[in-house]
Design an enzyme around this catalytic site. Structure first.
Site, PDB file in Angstrom:
ATOM      1  N   ARG A 130      98.166 -37.960  48.683  1.00 41.89           N
ATOM      2  CA  ARG A 130      97.767 -37.205  46.543  1.00 41.89           C
ATOM      3  C   ARG A 130      99.115 -36.108  46.442  1.00 41.89           C
ATOM      4  NH1 ARG A 130      96.587 -41.820  46.705  1.00 41.89           N
ATOM      5  NH2 ARG A 130      94.686 -42.891  45.830  1.00 41.89           N
ATOM      6  N   PHE A 171      99.551 -35.526  37.605  1.00 41.70           N
ATOM      7  CA  PHE A 171      98.824 -36.211  39.217  1.00 41.70           C
ATOM      8  C   PHE A 171      97.525 -35.444  39.854  1.00 41.70           C
ATOM      9  CE2 PHE A 171     102.752 -38.778  40.156  1.00 41.70           C
ATOM     10  CZ  PHE A 171     103.392 -38.728  39.793  1.00 41.70           C
ATOM     11  N   TYR A 195      91.204 -47.594  31.835  1.00 40.89           N
ATOM     12  CA  TYR A 195      91.408 -46.148  31.597  1.00 40.89           C
ATOM     13  C   TYR A 195      93.179 -45.925  31.773  1.00 40.89           C
ATOM     14  CZ  TYR A 195      92.458 -41.024  32.925  1.00 40.89           C
ATOM     15  OH  TYR A 195      93.098 -40.253  32.524  1.00 40.89           O
ATOM     16  N   ILE A 200      90.997 -29.384  32.497  1.00 40.18           N
ATOM     17  CA  ILE A 200      92.676 -28.761  31.671  1.00 40.18           C
ATOM     18  C   ILE A 200      92.950 -28.629  31.084  1.00 40.18           C
ATOM     19  CG2 ILE A 200      95.011 -30.089  31.614  1.00 40.18           C
ATOM     20  CD1 ILE A 200      93.670 -32.158  33.745  1.00 40.18           C
ATOM     21  N   SER A 203      99.088 -39.175  32.563  1.00 38.46           N
ATOM     22  CA  SER A 203      98.689 -39.163  34.168  1.00 38.46           C
ATOM     23  C   SER A 203      99.335 -40.865  34.783  1.00 38.46           C
ATOM     24  CB  SER A 203      96.916 -40.409  34.221  1.00 38.46           C
ATOM     25  OG  SER A 203      96.662 -40.318  35.371  1.00 38.46           O
ATOM     26  N   LEU A 232      87.768 -35.871  44.773  1.00 43.36           N
ATOM     27  CA  LEU A 232      88.010 -35.239  45.791  1.00 43.36           C
ATOM     28  C   LEU A 232      87.678 -33.754  45.782  1.00 43.36           C
ATOM     29  CD1 LEU A 232      87.184 -35.672  48.854  1.00 43.36           C
ATOM     30  CD2 LEU A 232      90.103 -35.573  48.645  1.00 43.36           C
ATOM     31  N   ASP A 245      92.040 -48.263  45.368  1.00 45.12           N
ATOM     32  CA  ASP A 245      92.665 -47.234  45.593  1.00 45.12           C
ATOM     33  C   ASP A 245      93.957 -47.372  46.223  1.00 45.12           C
ATOM     34  OD1 ASP A 245      91.515 -45.273  45.651  1.00 45.12           O
ATOM     35  OD2 ASP A 245      89.950 -44.795  47.048  1.00 45.12           O
ATOM     36  N   LYS A 276      96.163 -44.711  28.929  1.00 44.91           N
ATOM     37  CA  LYS A 276      97.378 -44.336  28.585  1.00 44.91           C
ATOM     38  C   LYS A 276      98.469 -44.486  28.642  1.00 44.91           C
ATOM     39  CE  LYS A 276      94.934 -40.848  29.789  1.00 44.91           C
ATOM     40  NZ  LYS A 276      94.365 -39.061  28.677  1.00 44.91           N
ATOM     41  N   TYR A 279     101.029 -41.885  46.822  1.00 43.89           N
ATOM     42  CA  TYR A 279     102.409 -41.446  46.049  1.00 43.89           C
ATOM     43  C   TYR A 279     102.271 -40.688  45.609  1.00 43.89           C
ATOM     44  CZ  TYR A 279      97.914 -42.310  42.611  1.00 43.89           C
ATOM     45  OH  TYR A 279      96.645 -41.177  41.923  1.00 43.89           O
TER      46      TYR A 279
HETATM   47  P1  NAD Z   1      87.779 -33.436  30.631  1.00 40.68           P
HETATM   48  O1  NAD Z   1      86.612 -34.345  30.911  1.00 40.68           O
HETATM   49  O2  NAD Z   1      86.935 -31.918  31.455  1.00 40.68           O
HETATM   50  O3  NAD Z   1      88.070 -32.663  29.492  1.00 40.68           O
HETATM   51  C1  NAD Z   1      87.908 -33.587  28.404  1.00 40.68           C
HETATM   52  C2  NAD Z   1      87.332 -32.647  27.875  1.00 40.68           C
HETATM   53  O4  NAD Z   1      87.642 -33.448  26.717  1.00 40.68           O
HETATM   54  C3  NAD Z   1      85.880 -32.966  27.391  1.00 40.68           C
HETATM   55  O5  NAD Z   1      85.719 -31.683  27.008  1.00 40.68           O
HETATM   56  C4  NAD Z   1      84.917 -33.994  26.475  1.00 40.68           C
HETATM   57  O6  NAD Z   1      84.305 -32.579  26.358  1.00 40.68           O
HETATM   58  C5  NAD Z   1      86.354 -34.138  25.306  1.00 40.68           C
HETATM   59  N1  NAD Z   1      86.619 -34.906  24.819  1.00 40.68           N
HETATM   60  C6  NAD Z   1      86.330 -36.397  25.234  1.00 40.68           C
HETATM   61  N2  NAD Z   1      86.357 -37.357  24.309  1.00 40.68           N
HETATM   62  C7  NAD Z   1      86.558 -36.011  22.760  1.00 40.68           C
HETATM   63  C8  NAD Z   1      86.584 -36.773  21.729  1.00 40.68           C
HETATM   64  N3  NAD Z   1      86.549 -38.609  21.132  1.00 40.68           N
HETATM   65  N4  NAD Z   1      86.664 -35.632  20.641  1.00 40.68           N
HETATM   66  C9  NAD Z   1      86.318 -34.368  21.252  1.00 40.68           C
HETATM   67  N5  NAD Z   1      86.655 -33.870  22.028  1.00 40.68           N
HETATM   68  C10 NAD Z   1      86.214 -35.413  23.235  1.00 40.68           C
HETATM   69  O7  NAD Z   1      89.065 -33.780  31.611  1.00 40.68           O
HETATM   70  P2  NAD Z   1      90.532 -33.466  32.142  1.00 40.68           P
HETATM   71  O8  NAD Z   1      90.609 -33.251  33.831  1.00 40.68           O
HETATM   72  O9  NAD Z   1      90.481 -31.678  31.391  1.00 40.68           O
HETATM   73  O10 NAD Z   1      91.712 -34.532  31.483  1.00 40.68           O
HETATM   74  C11 NAD Z   1      91.853 -34.147  30.555  1.00 40.68           C
HETATM   75  C12 NAD Z   1      93.234 -34.914  29.860  1.00 40.68           C
HETATM   76  O11 NAD Z   1      93.773 -35.332  30.983  1.00 40.68           O
HETATM   77  C13 NAD Z   1      92.022 -36.449  29.568  1.00 40.68           C
HETATM   78  O12 NAD Z   1      93.378 -37.001  29.274  1.00 40.68           O
HETATM   79  C14 NAD Z   1      92.757 -36.685  31.397  1.00 40.68           C
HETATM   80  O13 NAD Z   1      92.919 -38.455  31.025  1.00 40.68           O
HETATM   81  C15 NAD Z   1      94.338 -36.569  32.017  1.00 40.68           C
HETATM   82  N6  NAD Z   1      94.233 -36.478  32.935  1.00 40.68           N
HETATM   83  C16 NAD Z   1      93.346 -35.990  33.937  1.00 40.68           C
HETATM   84  C17 NAD Z   1      93.572 -36.362  35.208  1.00 40.68           C
HETATM   85  C18 NAD Z   1      92.463 -35.165  35.827  1.00 40.68           C
HETATM   86  O14 NAD Z   1      93.054 -35.353  37.465  1.00 40.68           O
HETATM   87  N7  NAD Z   1      91.669 -34.572  35.089  1.00 40.68           N
HETATM   88  C19 NAD Z   1      94.890 -36.195  35.416  1.00 40.68           C
HETATM   89  C20 NAD Z   1      95.483 -37.362  34.967  1.00 40.68           C
HETATM   90  C21 NAD Z   1      95.440 -37.259  33.256  1.00 40.68           C
HETATM   91  C1  UD1 Z   2      92.281 -40.779  40.511  1.00 43.02           C
HETATM   92  C2  UD1 Z   2      92.030 -41.879  39.293  1.00 43.02           C
HETATM   93  C3  UD1 Z   2      93.008 -41.309  37.946  1.00 43.02           C
HETATM   94  C4  UD1 Z   2      92.829 -40.246  38.064  1.00 43.02           C
HETATM   95  C5  UD1 Z   2      92.249 -39.222  39.112  1.00 43.02           C
HETATM   96  C6  UD1 Z   2      92.566 -37.936  38.283  1.00 43.02           C
HETATM   97  C7  UD1 Z   2      91.037 -43.771  40.870  1.00 43.02           C
HETATM   98  C8  UD1 Z   2      92.352 -45.014  40.927  1.00 43.02           C
HETATM   99  N1  UD1 Z   2      92.329 -43.166  40.348  1.00 43.02           N
HETATM  100  O1  UD1 Z   2      92.569 -40.016  41.536  1.00 43.02           O
HETATM  101  O2  UD1 Z   2      93.035 -42.622  38.123  1.00 43.02           O
HETATM  102  O3  UD1 Z   2      93.776 -40.271  37.125  1.00 43.02           O
HETATM  103  O4  UD1 Z   2      92.045 -39.630  39.757  1.00 43.02           O
HETATM  104  O5  UD1 Z   2      91.199 -37.705  37.783  1.00 43.02           O
HETATM  105  O6  UD1 Z   2      90.010 -43.737  40.189  1.00 43.02           O
HETATM  106  N2  UD1 Z   2      88.208 -39.583  48.359  1.00 43.02           N
HETATM  107  C9  UD1 Z   2      87.440 -39.411  48.952  1.00 43.02           C
HETATM  108  N3  UD1 Z   2      85.835 -39.239  49.197  1.00 43.02           N
HETATM  109  C10 UD1 Z   2      85.354 -38.955  47.951  1.00 43.02           C
HETATM  110  C11 UD1 Z   2      86.470 -38.894  46.964  1.00 43.02           C
HETATM  111  C12 UD1 Z   2      87.693 -39.216  46.369  1.00 43.02           C
HETATM  112  O7  UD1 Z   2      87.313 -39.865  50.455  1.00 43.02           O
HETATM  113  O8  UD1 Z   2      84.104 -38.642  47.140  1.00 43.02           O
HETATM  114  C13 UD1 Z   2      89.519 -39.705  48.336  1.00 43.02           C
HETATM  115  C14 UD1 Z   2      90.449 -41.380  47.215  1.00 43.02           C
HETATM  116  O9  UD1 Z   2      89.622 -42.652  47.993  1.00 43.02           O
HETATM  117  C15 UD1 Z   2      91.278 -41.223  47.138  1.00 43.02           C
HETATM  118  C16 UD1 Z   2      91.617 -39.477  46.821  1.00 43.02           C
HETATM  119  O10 UD1 Z   2      90.292 -39.136  47.850  1.00 43.02           O
HETATM  120  O11 UD1 Z   2      92.670 -41.266  48.553  1.00 43.02           O
HETATM  121  C17 UD1 Z   2      91.775 -38.641  46.177  1.00 43.02           C
HETATM  122  O12 UD1 Z   2      90.946 -39.274  45.054  1.00 43.02           O
HETATM  123  P1  UD1 Z   2      90.760 -38.910  43.394  1.00 43.02           P
HETATM  124  O13 UD1 Z   2      90.489 -37.416  43.272  1.00 43.02           O
HETATM  125  O14 UD1 Z   2      89.042 -39.567  43.046  1.00 43.02           O
HETATM  126  O15 UD1 Z   2      91.847 -39.029  42.788  1.00 43.02           O
HETATM  127  P2  UD1 Z   2      92.286 -40.423  42.603  1.00 43.02           P
HETATM  128  O16 UD1 Z   2      91.510 -41.650  43.464  1.00 43.02           O
HETATM  129  O17 UD1 Z   2      94.487 -40.135  43.282  1.00 43.02           O
END
Ligand code: NAD
Ligand code: UD1
Length: 336
Positions: free
Chosen positions: A231, A178, A149, A12, A124, A200, A295, A153, A299
């Site tokens: 989702r 989301f 986790y 992100i 999140s 996924l 799971d 948050k 939502y």
């Molecule tokens: P990501 O792992 O790709 O990015 C996180 C980055 O932070 C990485 O580049 C990692 O190297 C760096 N990092 C981790 N710990 C660190 C530290 N202690 N000091 C410095 N750098 C550090 O993850 P992302 O998917 O880009 O997520 C970014 C943020 O968004 C996270 O806080 C995550 O919890 C939040 N978030 C992500 C999702 C998602 O689905 N990807 C959903 C909800 C919230």
């Molecule tokens: C998960 C995390 C959530 C986090 C989000 C983004 C859990 C319970 N929640 O959300 O906290 O913010 O990732 O990082 O882990 N699925 C399959 N097969 C797969 C993978 C996923 O069927 O191989 C399904 C899952 O059961 C779910 C949906 O796909 O129903 C989405 O899964 P996923 O991408 O992991 O996201 P969340 O579970 O929504």
């Protein structure tokens, strides 16, 4: 404005850096590269024409933070650095509290010392208790982290609310993401998890690319239209744009804003797989397996507040999310 993006080399964070450049801002990346590929700064340069300033290190490193704030005139911070795997947080909660909570405390301490009080935080949808009716709506919702986790948050949100209550200079946006998927349309940056993907879309892409033989759909006996979980998938570029809008909002408003970033449209697991196959023309072999522990059936986001307060509206379709994710995956897995 120089904007410090912690975790700016991550999935992100890198998309946020690209948007910042597109809007005339200068991203300054602080990342320990624990979950990022070393060539991300070069890819960002190729994408934006701007080589980002990169500090390689830990967000908990007070001396490094001091150096970063002293070296560049930082106007605002976007804090995405942290750990994000729910399962890992259950087996190693210390790692999660250390990175996500201690990291935030170290960062906000350094910000205050250097007179920087504008912060956009990666929260999140996981902070919403599953007891809330859908769509999840900001305001009076019941909040409850359902995993270590998720609790990091929620604790981070509390810390930031308490800081703002104690000192009126703070301007904080808690952005509750989301399910971000997709990739920049250039195919240069995207979601490239190490090892077996937990989420996924990266799993679908790896199966489509032949890296893995088949996808397991975790349960088809949920109380949803097709029995699979629903989702709210949002294109990562839309999500990144929301951060620019949050910065604009914070330039005019002090205090704390909590807001969802989603599309408001629920999509099932089977729905996403079918859309991917149709949009990309790639087969995705799958089988139905048992439910995954923890799971939630369905939502999605209430999106009115983001629209009213930030002017934010997700623009990309699910087809676009699939095509962009696939373009990046093709580049990553050898041009299939
Ligand atoms: P990501 O792992 O790709 O990015 C996180 C980055 O932070 C990485 O580049 C990692 O190297 C760096 N990092 C981790 N710990 C660190 C530290 N202690 N000091 C410095 N750098 C550090 O993850 P992302 O998917 O880009 O997520 C970014 C943020 O968004 C996270 O806080 C995550 O919890 C939040 N978030 C992500 C999702 C998602 O689905 N990807 C959903 C909800 C919230
Ligand atoms: C998960 C995390 C959530 C986090 C989000 C983004 C859990 C319970 N929640 O959300 O906290 O913010 O990732 O990082 O882990 N699925 C399959 N097969 C797969 C993978 C996923 O069927 O191989 C399904 C899952 O059961 C779910 C949906 O796909 O129903 C989405 O899964 P996923 O991408 O992991 O996201 P969340 O579970 O929504």
């Amino acid at each position: 404005m120089n904007v410090l993006v912690t975790g700016g080399a991550g999935y992100i964070g890198s998309h946020i850096c690209a948007q910042l450049c597109a809007c005339g801002h200068t991203p300054v990346i602080l990342d320990d590269f624990s979950n990022a590929k070393p060539d991300i700064p070069a890819r960002l340069q190729q994408l934006t024409g701007q080589r980002p300033v990169v500090y390689r290190g830990d967000v908990r490193d007070a001396a490094l933070l001091d150096h970063v704030f002293a070296a560049a005139e930082i106007g605002a911070v976007i804090h995405t650095a942290g750990k994000k795997a729910v399962g890992e947080s259950v087996t190693d909660p210390q790692l999660y509290y250390e990175n996500n909570v201690h990291g935030l405390l170290a960062l906000t301490k350094a910000m205050a010392v250097h007179g920087v009080f504008t912060l956009v935080f990666s929260s999140s949808a996981t902070v919403y208790s599953e007891t809330n009716p859908v769509p999840y709506r900001e305001g009076n919702a019941v909040l409850a982290g359902t995993s270590p986790y998720g609790r990091t948050k929620l604790i981070a949100e509390w810390i930031l609310k308490d800081l703002a209550a104690a000192d009126a200079r703070w301007r904080v946006a808690l952005l509750r993401y989301f399910n971000p998927i997709g990739a920049d349309p250039s195919g240069l940056i995207g979601d490239d998890p190490a090892g077996v993907p937990n989420n996924l879309m990266p799993y679908i892409c790896q199966v489509a690319a032949g890296v893995r033989p088949e996808l397991t759909v975790f349960g088809n006996d949920y109380p949803t239209a097709d029995g699979t979980c629903e989702r709210d998938y949002i294109h990562v570029s839309d999500l990144a744009a929301g951060h620019i809008q949050a910065l604009e909002y914070l330039a005019a408003h002090a205090g704390v804003l909590e807001v969802n970033l989603g599309t408001g449209q629920p999509v099932s697991v089977l729905g996403l797989i079918e859309t991917f196959i149709k949009a990309t023309g790639q087969p995705v072999p799958y089988r139905i397996g048992p439910r995954r522990a923890g799971d939630i059936p369905a939502y999605y986001a209430a999106v009115e507040k983001a629209k009213t307060v930030l002017g934010f509206e997700a623009a990309c379709s699910v087809e676009q999310m699939c095509c962009d994710a696939w373009r990046f995956a093709k580049n990553s897995y050898g041009g299939i």
